[in-house]
Design an enzyme around this catalytic site. Structure first.
Site, short mmCIF file in Angstrom:
data_model
loop_
_atom_site.label_atom_id
_atom_site.label_comp_id
_atom_site.label_asym_id
_atom_site.label_seq_id
_atom_site.Cartn_x
_atom_site.Cartn_y
_atom_site.Cartn_z
N ASP A 64 0.67 -7.04 1.81
CA ASP A 64 1.30 -6.02 0.96
C ASP A 64 1.46 -6.63 -0.43
O ASP A 64 2.28 -7.54 -0.63
CB ASP A 64 2.66 -5.62 1.56
CG ASP A 64 3.32 -4.47 0.81
OD1 ASP A 64 3.04 -4.31 -0.40
OD2 ASP A 64 4.12 -3.73 1.42
N TYR A 81 9.76 -4.81 3.53
CA TYR A 81 10.24 -3.49 3.14
C TYR A 81 10.76 -2.74 4.38
O TYR A 81 10.07 -2.68 5.41
CB TYR A 81 9.08 -2.73 2.49
CG TYR A 81 9.44 -1.35 2.03
CD1 TYR A 81 10.31 -1.16 0.96
CD2 TYR A 81 8.92 -0.23 2.67
CE1 TYR A 81 10.66 0.11 0.55
CE2 TYR A 81 9.26 1.05 2.25
CZ TYR A 81 10.12 1.21 1.20
OH TYR A 81 10.46 2.46 0.79
N ARG A 123 -9.53 16.98 0.30
CA ARG A 123 -8.93 16.00 1.21
C ARG A 123 -9.93 14.85 1.46
O ARG A 123 -9.55 13.70 1.55
CB ARG A 123 -8.52 16.65 2.54
CG ARG A 123 -8.03 15.64 3.53
CD ARG A 123 -7.28 16.14 4.75
NE ARG A 123 -7.52 17.48 5.17
CZ ARG A 123 -8.63 17.91 5.80
NH1 ARG A 123 -9.61 17.06 6.07
NH2 ARG A 123 -8.75 19.17 6.14
N LYS A 126 5.23 1.86 -7.32
CA LYS A 126 5.97 0.81 -8.01
C LYS A 126 5.24 0.40 -9.30
O LYS A 126 5.07 1.22 -10.17
CB LYS A 126 6.19 -0.35 -7.04
CG LYS A 126 6.61 0.08 -5.62
CD LYS A 126 7.97 0.75 -5.58
CE LYS A 126 8.29 1.41 -4.25
NZ LYS A 126 8.16 0.60 -3.06
C1 LIG Z 1 8.07 0.87 -1.71
C2 LIG Z 1 7.35 -0.08 -0.87
C3 LIG Z 1 6.56 0.37 0.19
C4 LIG Z 1 6.46 1.83 0.57
O1 LIG Z 1 5.85 2.58 -0.41
P1 LIG Z 1 6.17 4.15 -0.68
O2 LIG Z 1 5.29 4.48 -1.81
O3 LIG Z 1 7.63 4.24 -0.97
O4 LIG Z 1 5.82 4.86 0.58
C5 LIG Z 1 5.87 -0.58 0.91
N1 LIG Z 1 5.94 -1.90 0.64
C6 LIG Z 1 6.71 -2.36 -0.37
C7 LIG Z 1 6.76 -3.82 -0.64
C8 LIG Z 1 7.43 -1.48 -1.15
O5 LIG Z 1 8.20 -1.95 -2.13
#
Ligand SMILES: *Cc1c(COP(=O)(O)O)cnc(C)c1O
Length: 406
Positions: A181, A107, A55, A206
C-alpha cells in the site's frame, strides 16, 4: 506521454506533468477531455473504436491508468472508485483457504475489509509485525498466497524493507505475491515495484488527488497476467471511478512533486517541533535517526513523507483538549490534502479495530496523527503550540534534511 520522454527515464517531476497528458488527438486540447458518457456508438454491432461501455473502459480513465502505471514504473494500472475498492479487487485474486500475512499497523478500513468481509468467504489473514522480515518468513506456509504491507504504516509510520521482503518471499514462497500500500509514500517518495513488489495499491483520495475533493483507488502491477485478472474484476464488479474524478486525480498528479516536497519539508519541521515540546511523549517520524525504520526509510524513500504521529501526555483528556484548541489544523479523517488535518485514530480511523488489537498495534488513547499540509510551517507549529498549551522550553525549528534530490 510520448515514448521519447519515457525512454530517457525522465525525472519524476517531468513524468508527473506529462503522464497521460498528451494533447487530445481530435482538438489539440491540452487539458484531458472528460468523457462523461456511459456508452459508445458502434458502427455495426461489435464494430467500435475500442470503447463499448464506460464500466469496462473510458478514455479519461484510460489516461489516468496510463499515468499511474508510468508513475509507478510498471506496465499496468487500474483505477477504482476508492482505495478500498482497489484493495477489494486485489483480495479477489485469492481463493478460499488461501492465507495472507498482513502488517499489524495498517489502515483500519483495510483491516475491516479483511477481517469482516473476506474472512467470511474463507480467506485467512494473519497480522504481524512486518518490519522484522524474519517474522514474515517464519510464518510462510504453502497456503501463503499474499503478503500485505503498508510502509510507512498508518498511523505509527513504521517502515518495512520492501526489497529484502520481496527477495525473501519470492525465494521462500514463489506462489505468494507481495502487495504494498503506497498511499503514504506516493510514487514520488517510493516505487515498490522497482523494489520487487508484485502489486501496488493506492488510495488516490489522499496525496495523488491531493485536494480532499475526490475518492479513488488504484492497483498497479508489472505483471500482465495479474493485470488481466484485476481488469476483469474491475469490470465484473464495477467499482470504477467517474470520468470527472479521474480528471481531478490527473490534475492532482501534475503538482504531486511540488506538493510532496512541501508536505515533507513541513512534516520534518513539525516533527522536530513536537519532539521538543514537553507535553509531547513519543514522536513517530521516519526522518528521525532514532526511529527504528530510519535506515530503511533512507534507503528506499526519497523523502520521509508528510505524516507525523505523536503521543500526547495525559491520554484522552489531553487529546480532547488539544483537538478543541486547533485553529489551522482541521480535525478530520483522511490525509494527503493541501490542508493540514489532525486525526485521533483511537476514535476515528482505527475505531473499527477491536480495542485489544488496537493497543497491541500501539494505537493508544494518546496517539494523534497529523497530515501536515502545505501551509506556512510556522503557522502550523504556532497552531500546535497553542493547542498543546504553553511550554517553557522549545527547541528551535531545525529542519531534517531531505535524503535525495528528485
Ligand atoms: C485511506 C486509505 C485507504 C482507503 O482508501 P479510500 O480511498 O478511503 O477507500 C487505504 N490505505 C491507506 C493507507 C489509506 O490511508
Amino acid at each position: 506521454m510520448n515514448s521519447k520522454l519515457k525512454t530517457q527515464n525522465s525525472k519524476l517531476n517531468t513524468l508527473c506533468v506529462h503522464a497521460g497528458a498528451e494533447p487530445d488527438s481530435l482538438t489539440g486540447a491540452v487539458s484531458p477531455p472528460i468523457y462523461l458518457t456511459s456508452t459508445y456508438a458502434q458502427r455495426v454491432p461489435g464494430k467500435h473504436k475500442g470503447y463499448e461501455y464506460s464500466r469496462t473502459k473510458n478514455p479519461t480513465r484510460d489516461r489516468l491508468e496510463r499515468a499511474l502505471a508510468e508513475l509507478e514504473g510498471v506496465g499496468f494500472a487500474s483505477a477504482f472508485a476508492s482505495g478500498l475498492a482497489a484493495e477489494d479487487a486485489v483480495l479477489r485474486l485469492l481463493n478460499p483457504g488461501d492465507e495472507t500475512l498482513v502488517c499489524r499497523d495498517l489502515y483500519g478500513g483495510t483491516f475491516r475489509l479483511m477481517r469482516r468481509v473476506w474472512q467470511n468467504y474463507g480467506l485467512k489473514f494473519h497480522f504481524l509485525d512486518t518490519t522484522q522480515v524474519a517474522n514474515v518468513t517464519g510464518r510462510i506456509t504453502s497456503k501463503t498466497k499474499l503478503i500485505w504491507v503498508e510502509t510507512p504504516s498508518n498511523p505509527l509510520l513504521s517502515v518495512t524493507d520492501i526489497a529484502v521482503l520481496a527477495k525473501e518471499i519470492h525465494r521462500k514462497a514463489p506462489q505468494a505475491l507481495l502487495c504494498v500500500d503506497n498511499t503514504f509514500a506516493t510514487p514520488v517518495l517510493q516505487r515498490p515495484a522497482a523494489l520487487g513488489a508484485d502489486l501496488v495499491v493506492h488510495s488516490m483520495t489522499k496525496y495523488l488527488g491531493g485536494h480532499s475533493d475526490i475518492l479513488g483507488g488504484a492497483v498497479a502491477t508489472p505483471s500482465a497476467q495479474i493485470n488481466e485478472k484485476i481488469k476483469f474484476f474491475q469490470n465484473a464488479a464495477g467499482a470504477v471511478p467517474s470520468p470527472l474524478d479521474c480528471f481531478l486525480v490527473l490534475r492532482g498528479i501534475r503538482t504531486l512533486v511540488v506538493r510532496m516536497k512541501t508536505h515533507c519539508d513541513n512534516a520534518a519541521k513539525t516533527a522536530w517541533f513536537l519532539a521538543g515540546h514537553p507535553a509531547v511523549g513519543r514522536v513517530f517520524y521516519p526522518g528521525f535517526e532514532d526511529h527504528p525504520g530510519h535506515a530503511v526509510a533512507k534507503k528506499q524513500m526519497s523523502m520521509f513523507g508528510g505524516m507525523v504521529s505523536f503521543q500526547i501526555k495525559g491520554g484522552r483528556a489531553s487529546a480532547e483538549r488539544f483537538f478543541s484548541r486547533l485553529k489551522i489544523f482541521t480535525v478530520g479523517e483522511s490525509l494527503g490534502g493541501v490542508e493540514s488535518l489532525a486525526c485521533y485514530p483511537w476514535v476515528m480511523t482505527h475505531a473499527s479495530i477491536p480495542e485489544k488489537e488496537r493497543l497491541a498495534a500501539g494505537v493508544t488513547d494518546g496517539l494523534i496523527r497529523l497530515s501536515v499540509g502545505i501551509e506556512g510551517v510556522d503557522d502550523l507549529t504556532a497552531d500546535l503550540q497553542n493547542a498543546l498549551g504553553p511550554a517553557k522550553t522549545l527547541r528551535p525549528g531545525r529542519p531534517v534534511k531531505m535524503v535525495k534530490s528528485l
